[in-house]
Scaffold this motif. Structure first.
Motif, PDB file in Angstrom:
ATOM      1  N   ILE A  11       0.967  -1.110  -0.015  1.00 36.95           N
ATOM      2  CA  ILE A  11      -0.131  -0.044   0.058  1.00 36.95           C
ATOM      3  C   ILE A  11       0.888   1.056   0.006  1.00 36.95           C
ATOM      4  N   SER A  13       1.154   5.495  -0.318  1.00 33.31           N
ATOM      5  CA  SER A  13       0.537   6.646  -0.437  1.00 33.31           C
ATOM      6  C   SER A  13       1.024   7.702  -1.603  1.00 33.31           C
ATOM      7  N   ASP A  49      -8.074  -0.255   2.709  1.00 33.64           N
ATOM      8  CA  ASP A  49      -8.251   0.770   1.841  1.00 33.64           C
ATOM      9  C   ASP A  49      -8.983   0.409   0.518  1.00 33.64           C
ATOM     10  N   GLU A  50      -9.369   1.621  -0.108  1.00 30.34           N
ATOM     11  CA  GLU A  50     -10.411   1.249  -1.048  1.00 30.34           C
ATOM     12  C   GLU A  50     -11.622   0.513  -1.049  1.00 30.34           C
ATOM     13  N   PHE A  76     -11.445   2.646   4.463  1.00 22.64           N
ATOM     14  CA  PHE A  76     -11.176   4.125   3.736  1.00 22.64           C
ATOM     15  C   PHE A  76     -11.916   4.034   2.256  1.00 22.64           C
TER      16      PHE A  76
END
Length: 154
Positions: A11, A13, A49-50, A76
């Motif tokens: 992951i 950023s 995430d996603e 998120f």
């Protein structure tokens, strides 16, 4: 579909910070995966995430992670697609989450951005097509409701 723009199993950023991530798809039973991971090494928190791409069943599994395994889950994602429709995972999260915190994004006009448009190569907003297309700031533009409605009108 896996977003492998940076590296599979990572992951990353937008500013380049990365960490190892566990991959799963819509066929995975998340409660089983997380329970197995927790037994091999106790987990303090689950970060998703996603989260808009989760299935309804996976969101239900995540609620069991909180309720039965007592592991906090932070998910998120975005609410709607480029056509203003809820994603399956977002819809389920809106219904089942204990707490919702909206992260503020700003439209180019300065108003709060709550929608996304997907411009084509010529900058014209796409009105039809697959719900999912991999990309970040290069493929999607966060806008307020007013500018979303203006962009999608014929």
């Amino acid at each position: 579909m896996i977003d492998d723009r940076f590296e599979t199993g990572q992951i990353t950023s937008r500013i380049g910070i990365s960490a190892t991530a566990s991959l799963f798809d819509n066929n995975n039973d998340l409660i089983t995966l997380i329970k197995d991971d927790d037994q091999s090494k106790p987990l303090n928190c689950i970060l998703i995430d996603e989260a808009q791409f989760l299935t309804k069943e996976q969101v239900f599994d995540l609620s069991d992670v909180v309720d039965k395994l007592h592991i906090p889950v932070l998910a998120f994602g975005i609410r709607t697609d480029f056509q203003g429709e809820l994603f399956e995972g977002s819809k389920a999260l809106l219904a089942w989450s204990d707490k919702l915190i909206e992260l503020k994004t700003v439209c180019y006009c300065g108003s709060k951005a709550t929608m996304v448009i997907r411009p084509n190569a010529q900058g014209i907003p796409v009105k039809e097509g697959a719900q999912v297309e991999i990309g970040g700031n290069d493929r999607y533009l966060s806008v307020c409701r007013k500018h979303f409605k203006e962009a999608v009108r014929d």
